[in-house]
Design an enzyme around this catalytic site. Sequence first.
Site, PDB file in Angstrom:
ATOM      1  N   TRP A 123       0.872  -1.182   0.000  1.00  8.40           N
ATOM      2  CA  TRP A 123       0.000   0.000   0.000  1.00  8.40           C
ATOM      3  C   TRP A 123       0.914   1.239   0.000  1.00  8.40           C
ATOM      4  CZ3 TRP A 123      -2.079   2.639   4.861  1.00  8.40           C
ATOM      5  CH2 TRP A 123      -3.137   3.498   4.567  1.00  8.40           C
ATOM      6  N   ASP A 135      -0.247  -5.295   9.677  1.00 10.92           N
ATOM      7  CA  ASP A 135      -1.307  -4.376   9.265  1.00 10.92           C
ATOM      8  C   ASP A 135      -2.522  -5.243   8.945  1.00 10.92           C
ATOM      9  OD1 ASP A 135      -3.083  -2.735   7.936  1.00 10.92           O
ATOM     10  OD2 ASP A 135      -1.549  -1.680   6.782  1.00 10.92           O
ATOM     11  N   LYS A 167     -13.238  -1.121   6.870  1.00 14.42           N
ATOM     12  CA  LYS A 167     -13.847  -2.049   5.905  1.00 14.42           C
ATOM     13  C   LYS A 167     -14.735  -3.055   6.626  1.00 14.42           C
ATOM     14  CE  LYS A 167     -10.248  -0.199   3.905  1.00 14.42           C
ATOM     15  NZ  LYS A 167      -9.904   0.561   2.771  1.00 14.42           N
TER      16      LYS A 167
END
Length: 408
Positions: A130, A220, A255
């Site tokens: 990312w 993460d 999310k």
Amino acid sequence: MFQHLDPYAGDPILSLNEAFQKDPRADKVNLSIGIYFDEQGRIPVLDSVRQAEAQMLAEGGTKSYLPIEGSAAMRGAVQGLLFGPGHEALASGRVATLQTVGSSGGLKVGADFIQRWLPGSAVWVSDPTWDNHRAMFEGAGLQVHTYPYYDAGDASASPPRQGGGLRFDAMLATLRTLPARSVVLLHACCHNPTGVDLSPAQWQALVPVLRERDLLPYLDLAYQGYGDGIEADAHAVRLLADSGMTFFVANSFSKSMSVYGERAGALSVVCADAAEATLVLGQMKATVRRNYSSPGLHAAGIVSRVLTDATLRPQWEAEVAAMRERIAKMRRQLHDLLAARRPGDDFSYFLSQRGMFSYTGLSPAQVDRLRDEFGVYLVRSGRMCVAGLNSGNVERTAAAMSAVLGTA
Ligand SMILES: Cc1ncc(COP(=O)(O)O)c(C=O)c1O
């Protein structure tokens, strides 16, 4: 005073999302930003979340500040979610957890902490990762390097070699060369951007390497529940906790609860013992205090209620399962449509990759054609957010992809 400033180039993904919003074409398809859209193309507000909010409103209560480390109820609930209730690391008090401003807030607080207390430690991220990982850690003053991760194949080989998998041996070989106390950033599940994850056996093989080299894993966990399930996606967290290693985990509810704008996340540091966890929590609080002082009350109320209420928790788990299953269905549909149009090509990556994203292998030029000619938006790396597909746009997407494939 500020005329010498460099203009901000913008975040590539957020800028693409803005371009999509401005695109006048009615049949445009947004597969760029990492957001879950439902079958109607809306960002859902989960029923479990709506009910938690209704309860909060009905009960009234205060709008006072939360403590620097966030809500005690949320922090406890997050620990149970990540480690499993009653895990030895929790029972012995060796986990320091803070509620943070999204997991981005957690990642940055952790980065600032590392810069202050482990000066000289460099951070190693997967190639690719990312984009914001590099920006955040470099922004904290840390050196950022990459370890091999995704196998991009070799189109120039004869015959061309198809990639798509994980370069696990090369990843381990690089990690074996790192200096002690290097920070190794790992996606706990649903790797962004590739959708390629370590298998449970590969995680098992990774842990001794991390331990022998005295490395500091930084997990993460932004997509818990989108891979194989809420519990299954915590596998890496629990494996590292069982190993007795010291590590960080930043987790997000953006999310998994579809609460992007509430900025709900947490940072946990698993330490050697309770005394060390107390020291870590104290210095993390000092870091937060001089950044944003304390996290948000509303996010804490939603997360702690949904995770601990006997009715809301199973409801949320079912809602997460439905989102995960819808993505899997879209992966299958796109795969089948493309396979039917281009029988000579291999689209099995849509079925093997996990989570919201698929790495399609499309070149930047092909991605540009998809956007300009067909109104189908992907990230220029070829990353597709499969969660933006629905039964109304999947055929158009397959037709557009099929048209640009095979062209340069
Ligand atoms: C890999 C990864 N980590 C962290 C985040 C940050 O999530 P948030 O700050 O919304 O919790 C994202 C969001 O897209 C992500 O993809």
